[in-house]
Structures are given as structure tokens and as C-alpha cells.
Scaffold this motif. Sequence first.
Motif, PDB file in Angstrom:
ATOM      1  N   HIS A 101      47.699 -20.495 -45.621  1.00  0.00           N
ATOM      2  CA  HIS A 101      46.376 -21.066 -45.371  1.00  0.00           C
ATOM      3  C   HIS A 101      46.068 -22.149 -46.391  1.00  0.00           C
ATOM      4  CE1 HIS A 101      42.064 -21.261 -44.604  1.00  0.00           C
ATOM      5  NE2 HIS A 101      41.820 -20.960 -45.864  1.00  0.00           N
ATOM      6  N   ASP A 102      45.651 -23.338 -45.901  1.00  0.00           N
ATOM      7  CA  ASP A 102      45.278 -24.461 -46.764  1.00  0.00           C
ATOM      8  C   ASP A 102      46.326 -24.726 -47.847  1.00  0.00           C
ATOM      9  OD1 ASP A 102      43.004 -25.252 -45.455  1.00  0.00           O
ATOM     10  OD2 ASP A 102      41.641 -24.045 -46.667  1.00  0.00           O
ATOM     11  N   ALA A 103      47.578 -24.859 -47.410  1.00  0.00           N
ATOM     12  CA  ALA A 103      48.693 -25.045 -48.345  1.00  0.00           C
ATOM     13  C   ALA A 103      48.608 -26.354 -49.110  1.00  0.00           C
ATOM     14  CB  ALA A 103      50.022 -24.976 -47.588  1.00  0.00           C
ATOM     15  N   ASN A 104      47.785 -27.289 -48.649  1.00  0.00           N
ATOM     16  CA  ASN A 104      47.615 -28.553 -49.370  1.00  0.00           C
ATOM     17  C   ASN A 104      46.758 -28.393 -50.623  1.00  0.00           C
ATOM     18  OD1 ASN A 104      45.526 -28.072 -47.361  1.00  0.00           O
ATOM     19  ND2 ASN A 104      44.650 -30.034 -47.955  1.00  0.00           N
ATOM     20  N   VAL A 105      46.184 -27.215 -50.809  1.00  0.00           N
ATOM     21  CA  VAL A 105      45.403 -26.905 -52.015  1.00  0.00           C
ATOM     22  C   VAL A 105      46.293 -26.088 -52.943  1.00  0.00           C
ATOM     23  CG1 VAL A 105      43.358 -25.758 -52.919  1.00  0.00           C
ATOM     24  CG2 VAL A 105      43.262 -26.908 -50.688  1.00  0.00           C
ATOM     25  N   LEU A 106      46.461 -26.543 -54.176  1.00  0.00           N
ATOM     26  CA  LEU A 106      47.429 -25.929 -55.085  1.00  0.00           C
ATOM     27  C   LEU A 106      47.168 -24.447 -55.299  1.00  0.00           C
ATOM     28  CD1 LEU A 106      49.897 -26.383 -56.843  1.00  0.00           C
ATOM     29  CD2 LEU A 106      48.381 -27.055 -58.723  1.00  0.00           C
ATOM     30  N   ARG A 167      46.744 -25.113 -41.723  1.00  0.00           N
ATOM     31  CA  ARG A 167      47.694 -24.014 -41.824  1.00  0.00           C
ATOM     32  C   ARG A 167      49.088 -24.615 -41.888  1.00  0.00           C
ATOM     33  NH1 ARG A 167      43.393 -22.409 -42.191  1.00  0.00           N
ATOM     34  NH2 ARG A 167      42.294 -20.726 -41.112  1.00  0.00           N
ATOM     35  N   LEU A 168      49.861 -24.217 -42.863  1.00  0.00           N
ATOM     36  CA  LEU A 168      51.257 -24.639 -42.950  1.00  0.00           C
ATOM     37  C   LEU A 168      52.141 -23.473 -42.563  1.00  0.00           C
ATOM     38  CD1 LEU A 168      53.309 -26.883 -43.864  1.00  0.00           C
ATOM     39  CD2 LEU A 168      53.417 -25.651 -46.050  1.00  0.00           C
ATOM     40  N   ASN A 225      42.935 -16.742 -37.822  1.00  0.00           N
ATOM     41  CA  ASN A 225      43.311 -18.141 -37.941  1.00  0.00           C
ATOM     42  C   ASN A 225      44.818 -18.243 -38.025  1.00  0.00           C
ATOM     43  OD1 ASN A 225      40.849 -19.595 -38.084  1.00  0.00           O
ATOM     44  ND2 ASN A 225      40.476 -18.612 -40.048  1.00  0.00           N
ATOM     45  N   GLY A 226      45.433 -19.121 -37.210  1.00  0.00           N
ATOM     46  CA  GLY A 226      46.875 -19.255 -37.252  1.00  0.00           C
ATOM     47  C   GLY A 226      47.290 -20.677 -36.996  1.00  0.00           C
ATOM     48  N   ASP A 227      48.448 -20.851 -36.345  1.00  0.00           N
ATOM     49  CA  ASP A 227      49.028 -22.168 -36.297  1.00  0.00           C
ATOM     50  C   ASP A 227      49.287 -22.729 -34.908  1.00  0.00           C
ATOM     51  OD1 ASP A 227      49.125 -22.071 -39.063  1.00  0.00           O
ATOM     52  OD2 ASP A 227      50.991 -21.012 -39.004  1.00  0.00           O
ATOM     53  N   THR A 228      50.075 -22.041 -34.101  1.00  0.00           N
ATOM     54  CA  THR A 228      50.328 -22.556 -32.773  1.00  0.00           C
ATOM     55  C   THR A 228      49.930 -21.501 -31.783  1.00  0.00           C
ATOM     56  OG1 THR A 228      52.549 -21.679 -32.524  1.00  0.00           O
ATOM     57  CG2 THR A 228      52.330 -23.776 -33.666  1.00  0.00           C
ATOM     58  N   THR A 355      70.865 -24.596 -30.447  1.00  0.00           N
ATOM     59  CA  THR A 355      72.160 -24.399 -29.793  1.00  0.00           C
ATOM     60  C   THR A 355      73.349 -24.534 -30.726  1.00  0.00           C
ATOM     61  OG1 THR A 355      72.186 -26.744 -29.161  1.00  0.00           O
ATOM     62  CG2 THR A 355      71.267 -25.188 -27.568  1.00  0.00           C
ATOM     63  N   GLU A 356      73.135 -25.085 -31.921  1.00  0.00           N
ATOM     64  CA  GLU A 356      74.256 -25.268 -32.843  1.00  0.00           C
ATOM     65  C   GLU A 356      74.586 -23.939 -33.521  1.00  0.00           C
ATOM     66  OE1 GLU A 356      74.650 -28.703 -35.280  1.00  0.00           O
ATOM     67  OE2 GLU A 356      72.993 -29.729 -34.277  1.00  0.00           O
ATOM     68  N   LYS A 357      75.748 -23.400 -33.182  1.00  0.00           N
ATOM     69  CA  LYS A 357      76.153 -22.109 -33.711  1.00  0.00           C
ATOM     70  C   LYS A 357      76.482 -22.209 -35.203  1.00  0.00           C
ATOM     71  CE  LYS A 357      76.045 -20.400 -29.524  1.00  0.00           C
ATOM     72  NZ  LYS A 357      75.025 -19.423 -29.100  1.00  0.00           N
ATOM     73  N   LYS A 358      76.222 -21.112 -35.882  1.00  0.00           N
ATOM     74  CA  LYS A 358      76.563 -20.970 -37.298  1.00  0.00           C
ATOM     75  C   LYS A 358      75.859 -21.999 -38.182  1.00  0.00           C
ATOM     76  CE  LYS A 358      81.109 -18.961 -36.312  1.00  0.00           C
ATOM     77  NZ  LYS A 358      82.559 -19.036 -36.549  1.00  0.00           N
ATOM     78  N   LYS A 359      74.752 -22.566 -37.663  1.00  0.00           N
ATOM     79  CA  LYS A 359      73.959 -23.485 -38.468  1.00  0.00           C
ATOM     80  C   LYS A 359      72.506 -23.034 -38.442  1.00  0.00           C
ATOM     81  CE  LYS A 359      76.832 -27.622 -38.107  1.00  0.00           C
ATOM     82  NZ  LYS A 359      76.869 -29.066 -37.755  1.00  0.00           N
ATOM     83  N   THR A 360      71.846 -23.182 -39.562  1.00  0.00           N
ATOM     84  CA  THR A 360      70.450 -22.771 -39.682  1.00  0.00           C
ATOM     85  C   THR A 360      69.552 -23.990 -39.571  1.00  0.00           C
ATOM     86  OG1 THR A 360      71.043 -20.914 -41.111  1.00  0.00           O
ATOM     87  CG2 THR A 360      68.755 -21.644 -41.152  1.00  0.00           C
ATOM     88  N   ARG A 361      68.505 -23.858 -38.762  1.00  0.00           N
ATOM     89  CA  ARG A 361      67.530 -24.936 -38.603  1.00  0.00           C
ATOM     90  C   ARG A 361      66.277 -24.588 -39.389  1.00  0.00           C
ATOM     91  NH1 ARG A 361      62.959 -25.908 -35.265  1.00  0.00           N
ATOM     92  NH2 ARG A 361      62.641 -28.136 -34.832  1.00  0.00           N
ATOM     93  N   TYR A 362      65.850 -25.507 -40.254  1.00  0.00           N
ATOM     94  CA  TYR A 362      64.608 -25.340 -40.991  1.00  0.00           C
ATOM     95  C   TYR A 362      63.593 -26.369 -40.489  1.00  0.00           C
ATOM     96  CZ  TYR A 362      67.182 -22.433 -44.311  1.00  0.00           C
ATOM     97  OH  TYR A 362      67.935 -21.438 -44.874  1.00  0.00           O
ATOM     98  N   ALA A 363      62.359 -25.962 -40.406  1.00  0.00           N
ATOM     99  CA  ALA A 363      61.285 -26.849 -39.974  1.00  0.00           C
ATOM    100  C   ALA A 363      59.993 -26.404 -40.641  1.00  0.00           C
ATOM    101  CB  ALA A 363      61.139 -26.838 -38.452  1.00  0.00           C
ATOM    102  N   ALA A 364      59.013 -27.282 -40.636  1.00  0.00           N
ATOM    103  CA  ALA A 364      57.699 -26.953 -41.196  1.00  0.00           C
ATOM    104  C   ALA A 364      56.637 -27.675 -40.390  1.00  0.00           C
ATOM    105  CB  ALA A 364      57.613 -27.349 -42.668  1.00  0.00           C
ATOM    106  N   GLY A 365      55.563 -26.975 -40.085  1.00  0.00           N
ATOM    107  CA  GLY A 365      54.481 -27.572 -39.310  1.00  0.00           C
ATOM    108  C   GLY A 365      53.145 -27.411 -39.997  1.00  0.00           C
ATOM    109  N   LEU A 366      52.365 -28.485 -40.019  1.00  0.00           N
ATOM    110  CA  LEU A 366      50.997 -28.438 -40.532  1.00  0.00           C
ATOM    111  C   LEU A 366      50.058 -28.515 -39.336  1.00  0.00           C
ATOM    112  CD1 LEU A 366      49.418 -28.458 -43.306  1.00  0.00           C
ATOM    113  CD2 LEU A 366      49.011 -30.885 -42.815  1.00  0.00           C
ATOM    114  N   PHE A 367      49.192 -27.515 -39.202  1.00  0.00           N
ATOM    115  CA  PHE A 367      48.310 -27.403 -38.041  1.00  0.00           C
ATOM    116  C   PHE A 367      46.861 -27.612 -38.481  1.00  0.00           C
ATOM    117  CE2 PHE A 367      52.107 -24.964 -37.488  1.00  0.00           C
ATOM    118  CZ  PHE A 367      52.521 -25.238 -36.186  1.00  0.00           C
ATOM    119  N   THR A 368      46.164 -28.487 -37.776  1.00  0.00           N
ATOM    120  CA  THR A 368      44.771 -28.782 -38.083  1.00  0.00           C
ATOM    121  C   THR A 368      43.882 -27.887 -37.240  1.00  0.00           C
ATOM    122  OG1 THR A 368      45.442 -31.080 -38.395  1.00  0.00           O
ATOM    123  CG2 THR A 368      43.072 -30.622 -38.314  1.00  0.00           C
ATOM    124  N   ILE A 369      43.202 -26.959 -37.880  1.00  0.00           N
ATOM    125  CA  ILE A 369      42.478 -25.893 -37.192  1.00  0.00           C
ATOM    126  C   ILE A 369      40.967 -26.089 -37.335  1.00  0.00           C
ATOM    127  CG2 ILE A 369      42.221 -23.394 -36.996  1.00  0.00           C
ATOM    128  CD1 ILE A 369      45.083 -24.402 -36.583  1.00  0.00           C
TER     129      ILE A 369
END
Length: 424
Positions: A101-106, A167-168, A225-228, A355-369
Amino acid sequence: MNSSTSCSPPQLPLICLSDRTLKPGSSAWVKVRSDVRKALEEYGCFEARFDQLSMELQESVLEAMEELFALPTETKQRNVCPKPFVGYMTHNNLSESFGIHDANVLDKAHDFTQQLWPDQGNKGIGKKIQLFAEKLAELDVMVRRLVIESYGVENYIDEHLNSTNYRLRLMKYIAPPDDDDDVASIGVKVNNLKIGHDDVNDSANINVGLDAETSVNGKVDAEANGDTTACAVGGVTGDARVAASDGTNVDAYNANVGVGVGVGVDVNAGVANTGYTKSDGDAEEAKLGLPCHTDKSFLTVLYQHHIEGLEVKTKEDKWIRIKPSPDTLVVMAGDSLCALTNGRIPPPYHRVRVTEKKKTRYAAGLFTIPKAGYIVDSPKELVDEKHPRVFKPFDYIDFMGFYLSEAGRRAQSTLHAFCAVSGE
């Protein structure tokens, strides 16, 4: 603004928002403002070139995510929150995520690390997360200003910007195993109660439970409160809280939920919005790191690392697979922005299929709530004879309460089912 041709696969528009001279009132601003509006009205999303998110910062956040997701499961499960779908979540054994929650605030970023390392926290990781979220928030504010100005209602900008929180969600995905003939039973554990596929959402394909304490009167006593939009859940065991994928954009106080606590992903009997038939829906959904859905937020800013997986559905029902780029972010409209613009900007359906086997996908989303209690309404200037009112004004909490209801989770479109003007 780039666009696809009949001879090439469909692509999202690419808009450069990196120009340091891109200031309100400048000729460059006016040009970009038009491009952003066209892209959102046509696709509901676009790719933004935004080099303010430096490679150094990207790599530092990637290192932080690798360290966070490598923690023992029991440690990751300390990322809890009384708000449903905010915290640590999993889906289909293919994805897991942290919600902040509010990850843009330290201080808020440090609070998150304090959950995982109760003794001393992790200020290094907290600072990386805060700086990263801060840059995504800068892009979010720029895009929202461009959108509001493009409709000639700039007098609402300050009110709108002050009506939201962030929300991050940090996300990790893996490809499904080769042997995927057996679809795991979909179910969740809510307050130590296991709810299986036969108990919840029995005519749809997706179930989601609420991670919230339920009071004696059968209502959820939590601000959700959440993200998607809510996502499918698979194989929750042990003391895991609620398993879901990228979280959900839920804001509801005392949402009425019975024993069959389940939230669909804007799924109508498992057919209309997933892109699958009812017969193969379960099998296909079990292969997804994130099922087909729309976001409930105003706006989503999504960062992908180098492994692709995000797919967006066009108006022509074609899937666009978004290839990651180190200098672009995906900007996506949610249901709330659709309502704010009186239906002019559609929230795009999207999913994650790794679909890429044996590979890890990382992602990050910032949601305006929208903040709790905020009334989402179209400015009067956007309602006229040519553009009659599409949605009734609504309290965001009430909207998400409906989303958590039986009727809401079965609706093809939660937004239209909840507040469309009669005849829409």
C-alpha cells in the motif's frame, strides 16, 4: 504514435513520454495529449517510452524481487493486510505476488519489509521499492493530466489527483509444466475454511476468497483495497491466507458475503470474457499466470522485465502479446477511468500467459485506486446530447461491494451491471 497494419501482427501504440521539454502548455504536450487520448479510446492501453525509469533502478528492483521471492514461504506469508487481496498471494502454482500500500511513500515501503523481517526490516529493499514506485507514480500523474486535459475538463485535475492512493504489486511467474492434463482443483482457504470449486462460483470457472475476518453478522469487516480485478485461485494449502494472482482492485466495507465467498473475473458462466468455451475454460485458465480480466483502478502502470507474457485483447477480439522493452512501460485504463470519462475509454481485457519454460518472469504494477468513499462520476462537461450519460455516479466502496457479491461476480461486466444507465 505507432499503429498496426493489415500485414503485421497487431501492436499497441507506442508513445514517447521521455521528452524533458514535455511540459503542460508546450506544443509537444499538446501533440502527446492527442496521442494518449486516441490510444486509450481505441485500445484502453498503450506502451509508454519513459527513460526516467533508469536501467540502474530497474536492475535494483529486479534484485530486490529475486531476494523477496526466494524467501521461505512462511516468511512471505507475513506480508498480510486486513484488506482482501493486499498482501502475499499465489495462483495456480504459476505465480506469486506481494502487495504494498502506497509504496511510493518511504515509510510504507519500510512497513512492508518490516513484515518480512520483523526484527530489523530491510531498509535497502524498502528504499529500492519506494524509488521505483515513485517513478511509476510520476508517469501515472502525467498520463492522468494528459487525459483530463484532452477532454477539456482541466479544472478537475487537482480534485482528481487528490482522490487516489497507490498500490504496488511485485509479481513472479513461471511457465506451466509440460504435463498439464490434470487441472488442479480450484479453491481457497478463508479464515481456515477451505472452499472448493463445488462450493463457490459453481457455474463459472474462477473462484476467489476473501482474506478478511468475517463478523458474526456475516459481513466482511475490512477495507478491501487491492490492485487488479480478482483472479483465480488454485491449490491453497497449509496456513496460506488467500491465494490470488495479481490481487484485486477491491474497496468494500462490510460487503455482504455468505458461505460461498467467491469472486469471478468479470466472467459470465465461464464464456464471454475469458476467450474460452465453457468446456475448455478450466483447463485453459489453469495454464494462466493471471486470468483474463479488466482492472478496477483508474490507471495501471505495468513494468515487465525481459520475459514476455502479458496479452491484451483488442476490440476485434485479437490478442496482442506485449514484448518487454527496457525503456517502455504499459499504461492501462481501468473500470474507474471508463466511468470517469463517461465510457469513452474502455478498460481492456488482459491476461498473463507465460510460455518460456525454465525461465522466471518478473513484473511490477502500480495501480491508481480511488480513495475509500470517493464518488466516481463523469464531469458534467462530458455528458451531452451526443454523449448521453453511460454510468450513474457511484461510491467506489459500494461498487466493490457489488463486485464481491454473487451478482457481481457473475456479471459479464461488473461496471455495467452495477451502474449502467437503463438501456445501456
